[in-house]
Design an enzyme around this catalytic site. Structure first.
Site, mmCIF file in Angstrom:
data_model
loop_
_atom_site.group_PDB
_atom_site.id
_atom_site.type_symbol
_atom_site.label_atom_id
_atom_site.label_comp_id
_atom_site.label_asym_id
_atom_site.label_seq_id
_atom_site.Cartn_x
_atom_site.Cartn_y
_atom_site.Cartn_z
ATOM 1 N N LEU A 1 0.773 -1.261 -0.104
ATOM 2 C CA LEU A 1 -0.052 0.107 -0.017
ATOM 3 C C LEU A 1 0.904 1.140 -0.087
ATOM 4 C CD1 LEU A 1 -2.457 -1.122 2.966
ATOM 5 C CD2 LEU A 1 -2.646 -1.712 0.417
ATOM 6 N N CYS B 1 8.802 3.359 5.047
ATOM 7 C CA CYS B 1 8.822 1.986 4.151
ATOM 8 C C CYS B 1 10.182 2.065 3.375
ATOM 9 C CB CYS B 1 7.763 1.626 3.370
ATOM 10 S SG CYS B 1 6.281 1.866 4.270
ATOM 11 N N GLY C 1 15.432 14.141 -7.319
ATOM 12 C CA GLY C 1 15.016 15.198 -6.241
ATOM 13 C C GLY C 1 15.931 14.983 -5.099
HETATM 14 C C1 UGA Z 1 6.086 2.685 -0.732
HETATM 15 C C2 UGA Z 1 5.862 1.602 -2.067
HETATM 16 O O1 UGA Z 1 5.605 2.562 -3.073
HETATM 17 C C3 UGA Z 1 4.441 0.873 -1.630
HETATM 18 O O2 UGA Z 1 4.271 0.136 -2.809
HETATM 19 C C4 UGA Z 1 4.584 -0.028 -0.316
HETATM 20 O O3 UGA Z 1 3.535 -0.943 -0.267
HETATM 21 C C5 UGA Z 1 4.864 0.890 0.991
HETATM 22 O O4 UGA Z 1 6.013 1.759 0.408
HETATM 23 C C6 UGA Z 1 5.126 0.166 2.008
HETATM 24 O O5 UGA Z 1 6.181 -0.737 2.219
HETATM 25 O O6 UGA Z 1 4.171 0.086 2.874
HETATM 26 P P1 UGA Z 1 5.227 4.742 0.188
HETATM 27 O O7 UGA Z 1 6.048 4.663 1.356
HETATM 28 O O8 UGA Z 1 3.802 5.457 0.645
HETATM 29 O O9 UGA Z 1 4.963 3.335 -0.570
HETATM 30 O O10 UGA Z 1 6.109 5.840 -0.458
HETATM 31 P P2 UGA Z 1 6.410 6.184 -2.199
HETATM 32 O O11 UGA Z 1 5.015 6.690 -2.973
HETATM 33 O O12 UGA Z 1 6.621 4.804 -2.880
HETATM 34 O O13 UGA Z 1 7.450 7.187 -2.294
HETATM 35 C C7 UGA Z 1 8.573 6.784 -1.475
HETATM 36 C C8 UGA Z 1 9.462 8.195 -1.565
HETATM 37 O O14 UGA Z 1 10.225 8.219 -2.808
HETATM 38 C C9 UGA Z 1 8.966 9.398 -1.307
HETATM 39 O O15 UGA Z 1 9.838 10.296 -0.506
HETATM 40 C C10 UGA Z 1 9.013 10.095 -2.872
HETATM 41 O O16 UGA Z 1 8.981 11.352 -2.740
HETATM 42 C C11 UGA Z 1 10.139 9.236 -3.210
HETATM 43 N N1 UGA Z 1 10.293 9.430 -4.855
HETATM 44 C C12 UGA Z 1 9.288 8.635 -5.331
HETATM 45 C C13 UGA Z 1 11.374 9.896 -5.467
HETATM 46 O O17 UGA Z 1 12.085 10.434 -4.962
HETATM 47 N N2 UGA Z 1 11.188 9.829 -6.848
HETATM 48 C C14 UGA Z 1 10.352 9.185 -7.487
HETATM 49 O O18 UGA Z 1 10.316 8.990 -8.860
HETATM 50 C C15 UGA Z 1 9.287 8.343 -6.619
#
Ligand code: UGA
Length: 431
Positions: free
Chosen positions: A151, A258, A251
């Site tokens: 999630l 997570c 970034g």
């Molecule tokens: C992440 C995973 O995407 C989920 O699939 C997983 O279930 C979840 O962890 C978990 O283990 O519970 P989440 O922690 O909500 O979800 O965060 P993301 O949306 O994946 O983003 C993570 C970080 O990466 C953020 O700080 C975001 O800004 C950064 N990010 C994301 C980037 O710097 N560049 C990107 O291209 C994508």
């Protein structure tokens, strides 16, 4: 089915509300009485679109209830354990709430047919917990499965109801068929495997996403020196379907509860077996350095940080959440404060609460309030509303001219046209 969810934080409250809305009878159990009271009133304790509506429907329909009484788990078909496994010092994880929950389940007069571990755990934990209650001679009838969650915060309801895959790791045929039945109408591939494989799948998925982000952040460093925009590179390589466009946004790095934790959990899983894990460790160190790079850039553009006022736009680890756990934005702020900056912070989800996480900062109700009289703007979380920043207005109200774009959200030309200096990461000269 009668279902119990132990631990009603982020994952647990979503699992409980979604399963109740699928028609199951669900009890959510938590040791935190205050949380239980709020949830029973239909108030989500986390910032998650759609969750309160589902809670309300479940509660009103009499299919959902929250309690602090563990005995309510007695006789449930399935118990989902969703308690936190937070980092405990460097590289260790606090599994005591998880072990305590399992111990309590093993003492129930009428044990559940299956205990399903949804918490993210070190590899081998599900089997170890099953052994732990068996060895104590009390829980011989408890059968375990690992069923990791995938999630995303801010999209958790959607991700639970429309999953990309369901992964179940168990040695018990009866447990596998219970879970297969539960997820039958979710329309996703059902992967039945061992508990260890399920645990590794969970960690590897997040480690891979982290790897992509650190990869593009490393490419961004090269781009800066050759007058190239990393966005152009990411867009072009992503047109190859073997690469794809996702998780290639450069970034200040990845954060949250997570990705950083799961990456180190997986590296550790190899290292405790005597393997070196240089790739995962490199992904980690690229990420840990990103906030320092951001501060270096600001320092250069401002000719020193001490005494400067910086408007911070965004503090959450990503848009769509108020979560600041492991937020790179928060790390940048801490470094800036250490260098003697004055911070004026705005975050749409943290209005009035900024000081809970950053006591030294000024909490601003709007971006305009933050940039008034500021020497620089630093965008640290890519909230979509910041795309609408009026730079002409900002330019008149600011004291200085620097705009640092830590998430590559702004159009550099627009910033420059307003007479401001654009500073990004991986965007050629200005980047
Ligand atoms: C992440 C995973 O995407 C989920 O699939 C997983 O279930 C979840 O962890 C978990 O283990 O519970 P989440 O922690 O909500 O979800 O965060 P993301 O949306 O994946 O983003 C993570 C970080 O990466 C953020 O700080 C975001 O800004 C950064 N990010 C994301 C980037 O710097 N560049 C990107 O291209 C994508």
């Amino acid at each position: 089915m009668r279902i119990c969810v132990v631990g009603t934080g982020y994952v647990g409250s979503v699992v409980a509300a979604c399963l109740a809305n699928k028609g199951h009878k669900v009890v959510g159990i938590d040791v935190d009485e205050e949380k239980v009271r709020a949830l029973n009133k239909g108030r989500a304790v986390v910032f998650e679109p759609g969750l309160e509506e589902l809670l309300r429907r479940g509660l009103e329909g009499g299919r959902l209830l929250f309690s602090s009484d563990f005995r309510k788990a007695s006789g449930a078909s399935l118990v989902f354990v969703c308690v936190n496994t937070p980092p405990l010092g460097r590289e260790e994880f606090d599994l005591s709430p998880l072990e305590e929950a399992v111990r309590k389940l093993s003492l129930l007069p009428s044990p559940p047919r299956a205990v399903v571990i949804k918490s993210t755990v070190p590899v081998g934990t599900t089997r170890r917990l099953e052994g732990m209650v068996r060895d104590r001679g009390r829980g011989t009838r408890l059968k375990f499965a690992s069923n990791p969650e995938f999630l995303r915060e801010g999209k958790a309801v959607e991700d639970f109801l429309r999953p990309l895959r369901i992964v179940v790791g168990t040695e018990h045929r009866e447990v596998a068929s219970l879970l297969k039945g539960l997820y039958a109408d979710f329309g996703a591939p059902f992967i039945l495997t061992t508990p260890e494989a399920a645990e590794i799948i969970k960690l590897a998925a997040n480690a891979f996403l982290s790897t992509r982000i650190s990869f593009i952040n490393e490419i961004a460093k090269v781009c800066e020196h050759y007058g190239v925009d990393v966005e152009e590179v990411a867009g072009a390589i992503g047109l190859d379907p073997r690469i794809g466009q996702h998780y290639l946004k450069a970034g200040i790095g990845f954060g949250g509860a997570c990705l950083p934790k799961d990456l180190s959990m997986l590296a550790r899983a190899g290292e405790v077996c005597g393997e070196e894990m240089p790739l995962l460790r490199a992904v980690e160190s690229v990420n840990q350095l990103q906030p320092f790079r951001a501060v270096q850039k600001l320092k250069k553009a401002l000719k020193g940080i001490e005494g400067k006022t910086i408007a911070i736009l965004g503090l959450a680890f990503k848009p769509g959440t108020d979560d600041t756990r492991e937020s790179p934005a928060l790390k940048v702020c801490s470094l800036l404060l250490r260098e003697g900056a004055r911070l004026k912070v705005h975050d749409p989800a943290l209005k009035g609460r900024v000081r809970e996480v950053l006591p030294e900062a000024e909490d601003c109700p709007s971006p305009e309030e933050a940039w008034k009289e500021a020497d620089a703007i630093a965008l640290l979380t890519d909230w979509p509303e910041y795309r609408k920043v009026n730079f002409r207005k900002a330019s008149k109200q600011m004291r200085g001219k620097v705009v640092f774009d830590g998430r590559l959200l702004f159009d550099p030309d627009e910033v420059r046209k307003a007479g401001l200096e654009y500073v990004g990461l991986g965007r050629g000269e200005g980047g």
